[in-house]
Structures are given as structure tokens and as C-alpha cells.
Design an enzyme around this catalytic site. Structure first.
Site, mmCIF file in Angstrom:
data_model
loop_
_atom_site.group_PDB
_atom_site.id
_atom_site.type_symbol
_atom_site.label_atom_id
_atom_site.label_comp_id
_atom_site.label_asym_id
_atom_site.label_seq_id
_atom_site.Cartn_x
_atom_site.Cartn_y
_atom_site.Cartn_z
ATOM 1 N N LYS A 18 101.874 -46.120 125.604
ATOM 2 C CA LYS A 18 101.305 -45.851 126.931
ATOM 3 C C LYS A 18 99.823 -46.223 126.994
ATOM 4 O O LYS A 18 99.382 -46.904 127.912
ATOM 5 C CB LYS A 18 101.451 -44.356 127.300
ATOM 6 C CG LYS A 18 102.885 -43.862 127.384
ATOM 7 C CD LYS A 18 102.959 -42.422 127.899
ATOM 8 C CE LYS A 18 102.266 -41.413 126.985
ATOM 9 N NZ LYS A 18 102.924 -41.228 125.679
ATOM 10 N N ARG A 93 103.646 -34.550 132.114
ATOM 11 C CA ARG A 93 104.394 -34.364 130.870
ATOM 12 C C ARG A 93 105.348 -33.180 130.967
ATOM 13 O O ARG A 93 106.064 -32.907 130.010
ATOM 14 C CB ARG A 93 103.415 -34.054 129.760
ATOM 15 C CG ARG A 93 103.141 -35.193 128.790
ATOM 16 C CD ARG A 93 102.155 -34.642 127.784
ATOM 17 N NE ARG A 93 102.018 -35.380 126.583
ATOM 18 C CZ ARG A 93 101.187 -36.394 126.402
ATOM 19 N NH1 ARG A 93 100.475 -36.839 127.389
ATOM 20 N NH2 ARG A 93 101.082 -36.954 125.230
ATOM 21 N N ARG A 132 98.148 -45.228 112.963
ATOM 22 C CA ARG A 132 97.270 -45.557 114.074
ATOM 23 C C ARG A 132 95.822 -45.122 113.841
ATOM 24 O O ARG A 132 95.567 -44.055 113.303
ATOM 25 C CB ARG A 132 97.803 -44.859 115.322
ATOM 26 C CG ARG A 132 96.980 -45.101 116.557
ATOM 27 C CD ARG A 132 97.745 -44.741 117.771
ATOM 28 N NE ARG A 132 97.809 -43.293 117.967
ATOM 29 C CZ ARG A 132 98.271 -42.741 119.094
ATOM 30 N NH1 ARG A 132 98.732 -43.500 120.060
ATOM 31 N NH2 ARG A 132 98.288 -41.444 119.226
ATOM 32 N N ARG A 165 93.289 -39.974 114.522
ATOM 33 C CA ARG A 165 93.332 -38.764 115.332
ATOM 34 C C ARG A 165 93.943 -37.617 114.540
ATOM 35 O O ARG A 165 94.912 -37.805 113.806
ATOM 36 C CB ARG A 165 94.154 -39.022 116.601
ATOM 37 C CG ARG A 165 93.308 -39.599 117.720
ATOM 38 C CD ARG A 165 94.132 -40.136 118.850
ATOM 39 N NE ARG A 165 95.229 -39.265 119.254
ATOM 40 C CZ ARG A 165 96.023 -39.527 120.286
ATOM 41 N NH1 ARG A 165 95.843 -40.606 121.010
ATOM 42 N NH2 ARG A 165 97.008 -38.706 120.585
ATOM 43 N N ARG A 176 104.613 -33.069 118.333
ATOM 44 C CA ARG A 176 104.490 -33.860 119.566
ATOM 45 C C ARG A 176 105.829 -34.445 119.995
ATOM 46 O O ARG A 176 106.154 -34.466 121.185
ATOM 47 C CB ARG A 176 103.475 -34.981 119.364
ATOM 48 C CG ARG A 176 102.060 -34.465 119.353
ATOM 49 C CD ARG A 176 101.127 -35.415 118.654
ATOM 50 N NE ARG A 176 100.905 -36.639 119.380
ATOM 51 C CZ ARG A 176 100.491 -37.772 118.802
ATOM 52 N NH1 ARG A 176 100.275 -37.804 117.510
ATOM 53 N NH2 ARG A 176 100.300 -38.841 119.530
#
Ligand code: ADP
Ligand code: ZN
Length: 220
Positions: A18, A93, A132, A165, A176
Site C-alpha cells: 500500500k 482498517r 523491510r 520499523r 498485524r
């Protein structure tokens, strides 16, 4: 309807792309990019009251309570630049957020045009989230295998430092993905009932997904 007037939602699990795709949509198609994740991380960095409330949830990979997120996004949507169209990334969400969004838009005499569902196999999500990194200065997203920076740890675009992160740790990734399955996935039905939903294959590379998005915007 010019593409940059479009009000668009990117729906998809964490790791579906996203953020990366929304940044491309902003850069190449002129949309205003609205990311609740970026807004919350900014509030945490600045140490605002709101940021203090949100930080604990975020680090654990949990959803931040609806009223906080609806407040922050609702305020941002009132800014004049949003009248020209926008791409929402990471919001809504939950069903409650989706209903609140409809109310906010109705109050502003706006409505949604399109919801793109980024479909990605779960093993791909996990691989992407695990490797990431992100630039602490400009927010650009990298991946140690899929999208490496030229200089390890350094942003190609601005020379800023790359960091992992807190919520890209293994335990937080699991939380998540569970939150996505339990709270967010039902929005696929919510928007397909409205006839706004289109699917995008986001399991391959970003260019493939972006092409589908650009095509979807043209005939949507
Ligand atoms: P990702 O989609 O990869 O999980 P985001 O940057 O969109 O990353 O979100 C990071 C975190 O910020 C989420 O795990 C959650 O804690 C919080 N967050 C962002 N958007 C929302 C939202 N709409 N509702 C609740 N929490 C949110
Ligand atoms: Zn950078």
C-alpha cells in the site's frame, strides 16, 4: 473525471504494498497521499499527546483505537488539497472506520470512487515485512532483497539513514496479520457490496501492480 480528482482507497494486508504503491500514485498520477501510518509515526516522532497514546499499540503491531485514527484522518480530510482527490493508504482498517469515513465525506459533499484490493499471498507478505527498511528522513521504503538501496543503510533519494520499523519484528508481524484477518478483511465485502471494489495482483513486483492500478483508474 480526471484521474487526480479520484477518491481512492488502497485496501490490503500489511506488506501488500500500500505505502509503496500510494507513493507511486502520488508521484506519477498527482494524487494526494494520505497514510494514517505515516501520520501516526509523525505524531510519535514529535511526541504529541496523540503520539504518546498511539506508540504502544503501534510497536506491538496492534491497531490504534478507532477514535484516535478517525480523529487524525478526519481532520486531514478537511484540508483544501483533498478536494482534488486522494489515495487513502492504511485507512479504513475496521468497519467502524469505514462508516466514519462515509460520514466525513458526505459532510464534505464528497464520495469514494474506487477501492483497490491489493491481493498478496501470506508467505509473500511475511517475506516483504521481514526484510523491510525505511528512510528516517524522507520515508522511502526499501527491502534488503527485493528493493536494496545502492549503499546499504543509506537512502538513494536523500542520503538519509534507513531503519527497521519496530513493528516489522517477527512477533509484531504476526499480530498485524491477525488484526488484518480479524478486523480489516471484512472491508472487502463491505466495498464490493457498494460496487466500488476492484482487485489488483500485488503478489509480484510493484510495476505489475502499478500497471493494473493505472489501468483500473482509467476505466474506473
Ligand atoms: P502496515 O499497513 O504495513 O501495517 P501502516 O504504516 O499502515 O503499516 O500502519 C502502521 C501501524 O499504525 C499499524 O500497525 C497500526 O498500529 C497503526 N495504524 C495505521 N493506520 C491505522 C488505522 N486505520 N487504524 C488503526 N491503526 C492504524
Ligand atoms: Zn530518504
Amino acid at each position: 473525471m480526471g484521474a487526480n480528482k479520484t477518491k481512492l482507497i488502497l485496501l490490503g494486508a500489511p506488506g501488500a504494498g500500500k505505502g509503496t504503491l500510494a507513493k507511486m500514485i502520488q508521484a506519477e498520477l498527482g494524487f494526494v497521499h494520505l497514510s494514517t501510518g505515516d501520520m501516526l509515526r509523525e505524531a510519535v516522532k514529535e511526541g504529541t499527546e496523540l503520539g504518546k497514546k498511539a506508540a504502544g499499540y503501534m510497536n506491538e503491531g496492534k491497531l490504534v483505537p478507532d477514535d484516535i485514527v478517525i480523529g487524525i484522518l478526519g481532520e486531514r480530510l478537511l484540508a483544501e488539497d483533498c478536494e482534488k482527490g486522494f489515495v487513502l493508504d492504511g485507512f479504513p482498517r475496521t468497519r467502524k472506520q469505514a462508516v466514519a469515513l462515509e460520514d466525513i465525506l458526505r459532510g464534505e459533499r464528497m464520495s469514494l470512487d474506487l477501492v483497490l484490493n491489493l491481493e498478496t499471498p501470506e508467505e509473500v507478505l511475511i517475506q516483504r515485512l521481514s526484510g523491510r527498511t525505511q528512510c528516517e528522513s524522507c520515508g522511502a521504503i526499501y527491502h534488503e532483497e527485493n528493493i536494496p538501496s545502492r549503499d546499504p543503510g543509506v537512502c538513494d533519494k536523500c542520503g538519509g539513514k534507513l531503519y527497521q520499523r519496530e513493528d516489522d519484528r517477527k512477533e509484531a508481524i504476526e499480530v498485524r496479520l491477525r488484526a488484518y484477518r480479524e478486523e480489516t478483511a471484512e472491508l472487502i465485502d463491505f466495498y464490493s457490496e457498494d460496487g466500488l471494489l476492484k482487485s489488483v495482483d500485488s503478489g509480484k513486483d510493484v510495476e505489475t501492480a502499478f500497471k493494473q492500478i493505472a489501468a483500473g483508474l482509467k476505466d474506473g
